[in-house]
Design an enzyme around this catalytic site. Structure first.
Site, PDB file in Angstrom:
ATOM      1  N   HIS A 100      20.912  20.140 -17.603  1.00 38.76           N
ATOM      2  CA  HIS A 100      19.491  20.406 -17.415  1.00 38.76           C
ATOM      3  C   HIS A 100      19.379  21.746 -16.684  1.00 38.76           C
ATOM      4  CE1 HIS A 100      19.848  15.972 -17.286  1.00 38.76           C
ATOM      5  NE2 HIS A 100      18.652  15.929 -17.829  1.00 38.76           N
ATOM      6  N   ASP A 103      20.041  21.598 -13.035  1.00 35.83           N
ATOM      7  CA  ASP A 103      21.417  21.291 -12.630  1.00 35.83           C
ATOM      8  C   ASP A 103      22.182  22.556 -12.302  1.00 35.83           C
ATOM      9  OD1 ASP A 103      20.873  18.651 -13.430  1.00 35.83           O
ATOM     10  OD2 ASP A 103      21.672  19.003 -15.435  1.00 35.83           O
ATOM     11  N   GLU A 231      16.074  11.515 -26.900  1.00 30.20           N
ATOM     12  CA  GLU A 231      16.932  10.492 -26.313  1.00 30.20           C
ATOM     13  C   GLU A 231      16.101   9.260 -25.957  1.00 30.20           C
ATOM     14  OE1 GLU A 231      19.669   9.993 -22.330  1.00 30.20           O
ATOM     15  OE2 GLU A 231      19.723  11.904 -23.414  1.00 30.20           O
ATOM     16  N   ASP A 295      25.231   9.908 -25.698  1.00 31.81           N
ATOM     17  CA  ASP A 295      25.505   9.896 -24.269  1.00 31.81           C
ATOM     18  C   ASP A 295      26.353   8.669 -23.977  1.00 31.81           C
ATOM     19  OD1 ASP A 295      24.140  12.193 -23.790  1.00 31.81           O
ATOM     20  OD2 ASP A 295      22.736  11.357 -22.347  1.00 31.81           O
ATOM     21  N   ASP A 308      24.449   4.002 -15.480  1.00 28.89           N
ATOM     22  CA  ASP A 308      25.227   5.165 -15.943  1.00 28.89           C
ATOM     23  C   ASP A 308      26.692   5.093 -15.522  1.00 28.89           C
ATOM     24  OD1 ASP A 308      23.137   6.385 -17.271  1.00 28.89           O
ATOM     25  OD2 ASP A 308      22.526   7.603 -15.566  1.00 28.89           O
ATOM     26  N   ASP A 338      27.370  10.980 -19.958  1.00 29.96           N
ATOM     27  CA  ASP A 338      26.225  10.844 -19.055  1.00 29.96           C
ATOM     28  C   ASP A 338      26.548   9.695 -18.104  1.00 29.96           C
ATOM     29  OD1 ASP A 338      23.829  10.874 -17.778  1.00 29.96           O
ATOM     30  OD2 ASP A 338      22.630  10.235 -19.479  1.00 29.96           O
TER      31      ASP A 338
END
Length: 438
Positions: A100, A103, A231, A295, A308, A338
């Site tokens: 992102h 990030d 997504e 992901d 996650d 992810d």
């Protein structure tokens, strides 16, 4: 830049009998499986947000892992993150990364300053990519963390927020194009609602489609050749998100004429939050021609949120790779982890253990999925189960030749259905077990 993970060697393949915790047991990157090297079939990617930014913070406690690398200046910290990311990819033999915008560089006091920071870090990423040969799988914009997005981004009730999100996405697309990214992802982190009592659903959906269409048109105008992904995720952080699951997203795309522009980025944990299996979401995407990227992670069935976790479930991995192979493999997509190490796994070495576990899981999943297909019994069973549609009235149904009157006449003459056969679910599950563990 000095070596950051100096106590960790380059991770090598040592085979299934190895007891070395810092070695691959199943992932042998250049081994040929099904006619292609494993690295080309799996296309592993490092997730920048969890790996370089996630510090173990959760809703009940502060972070447990230091991702500042002993630095205090914000831009120096983010430069160190970039160097650490490429060192990790080199030592783990990972060819791709995903990010992102927030990030890779910290947000500043205004958009102009933030973009300047992004440009500075993008210069560094470009240099690191050139020196290492690592590639960008896909980029995206974080339009959910900042408080301005409390009511959503594209679906916000405030037009100023919509405009800000558009500007942020424009920059993220430009970075993705500059770094040669193969994809751009939309994840509607807050594109949904908490209550319909204060929601104009029609306008919100219209606006979400408007922003996606604008993004596609702009990206193509500056030379983006890759795929756009949505997504799916049903909930969390909002109670109901508009990208609930693959089928819901397909309906949205078709309504707004965006179905030719977008594919799916399927996440395992999101599938289970929607009440589906990972394989189900992949199959729906594959059957509708929108399979794109993955992901890779897993959730905890005892917890009702997106945990996650690094994937270690072999059934999920085998059936995932079965769908990937049946889809013809990845084109622009890949397997992005992810995933994040557990909050109590806070040491640098735990990052490597986590990736090794996930990579080995999918490497073994690839091996076993090929065995499953080569074995042929399950595919043949499905073929035989639907064989009545190959001839007679079944062939007429499939071809469109049969009318309602034809079917009524056939049913009246038939009397009753007497040819049903068992679905043999347990038999097929036993075949799966015998291939996986035999």
């Amino acid at each position: 830049m000095k070596e950051i993970f100096k106590d960790i060697p380059k991770i090598k393949y040592e085979g299934s009998k190895s007891t070395n915790p810092l070695a691959f047991r199943y992932y042998n990157p250049d081994e040929i499986i099904g006619g292609k090297p494993m690295r080309e079939q799996l296309k592993f990617a490092l997730s920048y947000w969890h790996t370089m930014c996630g510090d173990g913070t959760d809703m009940f406690g502060a972070g447990t892992a230091d991702k500042c690398f002993g630095l205090t200046d914000s831009m120096e910290i983010y430069k160190a993150k970039a160097h650490a990311a490429f060192e990790l990819m080199e030592k783990l033999d990972i060819d791709y990364f995903c990010f992102h915008d927030r990030d890779i560089a910290p947000e500043a006091d205004n958009l102009s300053q933030t973009n300047a920071r992004l440009d500075e870090i993008t210069n560094l990423l470009e240099e690191l990519m050139k020196n290492s040969g690592k590639k960008l799988l896909w980029g995206t914009a974080n339009c959910f963390t900042n408080p301005r997005y409390m009511h959503g981004a594209a679906t916000s009730c405030n037009a100023d927020v919509f405009a800000f999100a558009a500007a942020q996405i424009k920059k993220a697309v430009e970075i993705t194009v500059r770094l040669g990214g193969d994809g751009y992802v939309f994840w509607g982190g807050r594109e949904g609602y908490e209550t319909l009592l204060n929601t104009n659903m029609g306008l919100e959906l219209d606006n979400m489609a408007r922003l996606m269409r604008m993004t596609v048109e702009y990206a193509r105008s500056i030379g983006f050749k890759g795929d756009f992904y949505i997504e799916p995720k049903p909930k969390e952080p909002t109670k109901h998100q508009y990208d609930f699951d693959t089928a819901t997203v397909l309906g949205f795309l078709r309504k707004y004429g965006l179905d030719k522009d977008f594919k799916m980025n399927i996440e395992a944990n999101h599938a289970t939050l929607a009440g589906h299996t990972f394989q189900h979401e992949l199959r729906v995407a594959r059957e509708n021609g929108v399979f794109g990227s993955i992901d890779a992670n897993q959730g905890d069935m005892l917890l009702g949120w997106d945990t996650d976790q690094f994937p270690t479930n072999m059934y999920d991995a085998v059936l995932c790779m079965y769908e990937v192979i049946k889809a013809g493999g990845f084109t622009n997509g890949g397997l992005n982890f992810d995933s994040k190490a557990r909050r109590s796994s806070f040491e640098d070495e735990d990052i490597f253990h986590s990736y090794i576990a996930g990579m080995d899981t999918f490497a073994l999943g690839l091996r076993l999925a090929h065995k499953l297909i080569e074995d042929g019994r399950m595919d043949q069973f499905v073929e035989d189960r639907y064989s009545s549609y190959k001839s007679g009235i079944g062939a007429d149904i499939v071809s469109g030749k049969a009318t309602m009157a034809d079917l009524e006449k056939y049913a009246l003459e038939m009397g009753d259905v007497t040819t049903l056969k068992s679905g043999r679910q347990e038999y097929l599950e036993n075949i799966l077990n015998s291939i996986m563990f035999g």
